[in-house]
Design an enzyme around this catalytic site. Structure first.
Site, PDB file in Angstrom:
ATOM      1  N   SER A   1      -4.183 -10.088   0.472  1.00 39.55           N
ATOM      2  CA  SER A   1      -3.152  -9.966   1.498  1.00 39.55           C
ATOM      3  C   SER A   1      -2.479 -11.279   1.893  1.00 39.55           C
ATOM      4  CB  SER A   1      -3.753  -9.319   2.751  1.00 39.55           C
ATOM      5  OG  SER A   1      -4.843 -10.073   3.242  1.00 39.55           O
TER       6      SER A   1
ATOM      7  N   GLU B   1     -10.634  -7.076  -3.151  1.00 39.30           N
ATOM      8  CA  GLU B   1      -9.390  -6.368  -2.851  1.00 39.30           C
ATOM      9  C   GLU B   1      -8.594  -6.176  -4.131  1.00 39.30           C
ATOM     10  OE1 GLU B   1      -7.089  -8.019   0.410  1.00 39.30           O
ATOM     11  OE2 GLU B   1      -8.869  -8.956   1.246  1.00 39.30           O
TER      12      GLU B   1
ATOM     13  N   HIS C   1      -3.354  -2.935  -0.030  1.00 36.13           N
ATOM     14  CA  HIS C   1      -2.002  -3.350  -0.420  1.00 36.13           C
ATOM     15  C   HIS C   1      -1.634  -2.872  -1.830  1.00 36.13           C
ATOM     16  CE1 HIS C   1      -1.475  -5.922   3.132  1.00 36.13           C
ATOM     17  NE2 HIS C   1      -2.768  -6.173   2.994  1.00 36.13           N
TER      18      HIS C   1
ATOM     19  N   ASP D   1     -11.114  -2.591  -1.995  1.00 35.55           N
ATOM     20  CA  ASP D   1     -10.200  -2.286  -0.899  1.00 35.55           C
ATOM     21  C   ASP D   1      -8.780  -2.312  -1.464  1.00 35.55           C
ATOM     22  OD1 ASP D   1      -8.503  -2.328   1.287  1.00 35.55           O
ATOM     23  OD2 ASP D   1      -9.720  -3.714   2.458  1.00 35.55           O
TER      24      ASP D   1
ATOM     25  N   HIS E   1     -10.603  -9.653   2.915  1.00 32.65           N
ATOM     26  CA  HIS E   1     -10.219  -9.419   4.301  1.00 32.65           C
ATOM     27  C   HIS E   1     -11.406  -9.608   5.242  1.00 32.65           C
ATOM     28  CE1 HIS E   1      -8.842  -7.061   7.843  1.00 32.65           C
ATOM     29  NE2 HIS E   1      -7.652  -7.488   7.462  1.00 32.65           N
TER      30      HIS E   1
ATOM     31  N   ASN F   1       4.272  -4.322   6.739  1.00 34.48           N
ATOM     32  CA  ASN F   1       3.596  -3.801   5.548  1.00 34.48           C
ATOM     33  C   ASN F   1       4.144  -2.434   5.127  1.00 34.48           C
ATOM     34  OD1 ASN F   1       1.766  -6.002   5.431  1.00 34.48           O
ATOM     35  ND2 ASN F   1       0.506  -5.037   7.005  1.00 34.48           N
TER      36      ASN F   1
ATOM     37  N   LYS G   1      -0.277   0.721   5.336  1.00 41.16           N
ATOM     38  CA  LYS G   1       0.688  -0.159   4.672  1.00 41.16           C
ATOM     39  C   LYS G   1       1.804   0.680   4.045  1.00 41.16           C
ATOM     40  CE  LYS G   1      -2.490  -3.384   5.468  1.00 41.16           C
ATOM     41  NZ  LYS G   1      -3.643  -3.144   6.358  1.00 41.16           N
TER      42      LYS G   1
END
Length: 393
Positions: A180, A176, A208, A205, A135, A49, A240
């Protein structure tokens, strides 16, 4: 002496192995850029990541060494006892400024942050509505909060609105920025409008998204041009694109104060070492100054999509993100493809249940700004041969 492993656990272990879901750790020796070594074999790493290749940057290593020399190793206590230093404070202040938020709070990991946030803002009288593909830490936080927990179909905002409509009491919507396992970008603009309409707290979140989305990697808020009011609680994990670890949670002063006072994962954890804070601050400064990294990553995302398309390889998402997933289906077949790619000098992730739904095991590829076009072409050429064989099985 009684066996500490119950028959039930032994049965689960056997089932895990039989279903090709057994996990194995690889002993990694890091080399440089996107090269690693496993068991003496050099591999191109398409698993990490570390999207901006910051984890081994000389400035970050020097900041870590200098700070460790000054402060030693551990912080030795919770931040609410004697573990909070000028290094912690400066990192929080600089992130709040960078993200254009009132205040920020540093947690020990994204998992800690997600559990702490959700269990602080939800209780048994609340309803939590979350994207089905959020997640595991967000799901665990919802379960720990004892709130009524509902999951809407992935990226299905009509379903999300139906759930929001049906609950009149205190609500949270959790999602998110970039998913992911799929690599797709969540429509946070539309979600924000929904949460405003239904008087719901939005928690995003951005694990990423930070370093990837927005101007020079400023994250999801910048990408969608949303304010703190639009995203009241923003979670920014640091493991990440920033190449560090820990997580920043940011928002209005009263939101952050509530977390400081009530988040158990913050209160009852030894604070991160000051050296980690100083190294992470160096990473943040590099994110702002070495903007070519983000630009190069975006170029490679487009390049990968085009090359995959030219080979008739079907990606789960064509969004401009560094996460590229191909569904294989069978756990055994996905593991077989991963191993054969390793034999060709390529290290990719093999993602299986329960991380993804049953019969949707996949090969997940993560791009790094230091990957070359030639490396991507080599990967896709090798993968296509294996992908075509798998389709015939």
């Amino acid at each position: 002496m009684p066996n500490s492993i119950t028959p039930h656990l032994i049965s689960l272990l056997n089932k895990q192995n039989k279903c090709h879901q057994y996990r194995t750790r690889y002993l990694i020796k890091k080399q440089r850029d996107c090269k690693i070594s496993i068991a003496g074999k050099s591999l191109i790493n398409f698993c990490s990541n570390d999207y901006l290749n910051l984890s081994t940057h000389p400035d970050i290593k020097n900041a870590l060494i200098h700070s460790a020399t000054k402060h030693g190793l551990g912080s030795t206590a919770s931040a609410l006892v004697s573990g909070y230093s000028q290094s912690h404070r400066l990192l929080e202040e600089q992130f709040a400024k960078f993200l254009r938020r009132d205040k920020a709070l540093l947690f020990n990991s994204g998992y800690h942050a997600n559990l702490g946030v959700i269990t602080t803002f939800a209780n048994r009288n609340s309803a939590i509505i979350a994207d089905k593909h959020c997640h595991a830490s967000l799901h665990d936080g919802a379960l720990l909060s004892r709130a009524k927990f509902y999951r809407y179909h992935h990226s299905d905002l009509e379903h999300a609105e139906l759930l929001l409509k049906s609950h009149k009491h205190h609500k949270l919507l959790v999602t998110e920025s970039i998913f992911s396992m799929h690599g797709n970008i969540s429509n946070i603009l539309a979600i924000s409008k929904l949460t405003t309409k239904y008087n719901t707290m939005l928690i995003v979140d951005d694990a990423h998204g930070i370093g990837v989305l927005g101007d020079n990697g400023a994250g999801v808020s910048n990408y969608f041009k949303l304010s703190q009011k639009d995203i009241p609680c923003l979670i920014t994990p640091l493991g990440k694109a920033l190449g560090s670890f820990g997580a920043i949670v940011s928002g209005e002063a009263k939101t952050i104060e509530a977390l400081l006072q009530f988040a158990r994962t913050y209160r009852y954890s030894t604070a991160l070492p000051p050296a980690i804070c100083d190294a992470t601050l160096a990473a943040l400064n590099l994110l702002k100054s070495e903007t070519w990294r983000n630009a190069r990553l975006h170029y490679l995302c487009d390049f990968f999509n085009q090359e995959a398309s030219s080979r008739a390889l079907t990606l789960l998402s064509l969004d401009k993100t560094p996460i590229k997933s191909f569904v294989i289906g069978s756990n055994k077949n996905a593991l077989d493809i991963q191993q054969k790619l390793m034999n060709k000098g390529l290290f990719v992730s093999c993602i299986r249940p329960p991380t993804v739904p049953i019969n949707s095991a996949r090969i997940r590829i993560s791009l790094n700004c230091m990957h070359s076009e030639q490396q991507i072409i080599y990967l896709l050429d090798q993968f296509k041969k294996l992908y075509e064989k798998n389709k015939k099985k």
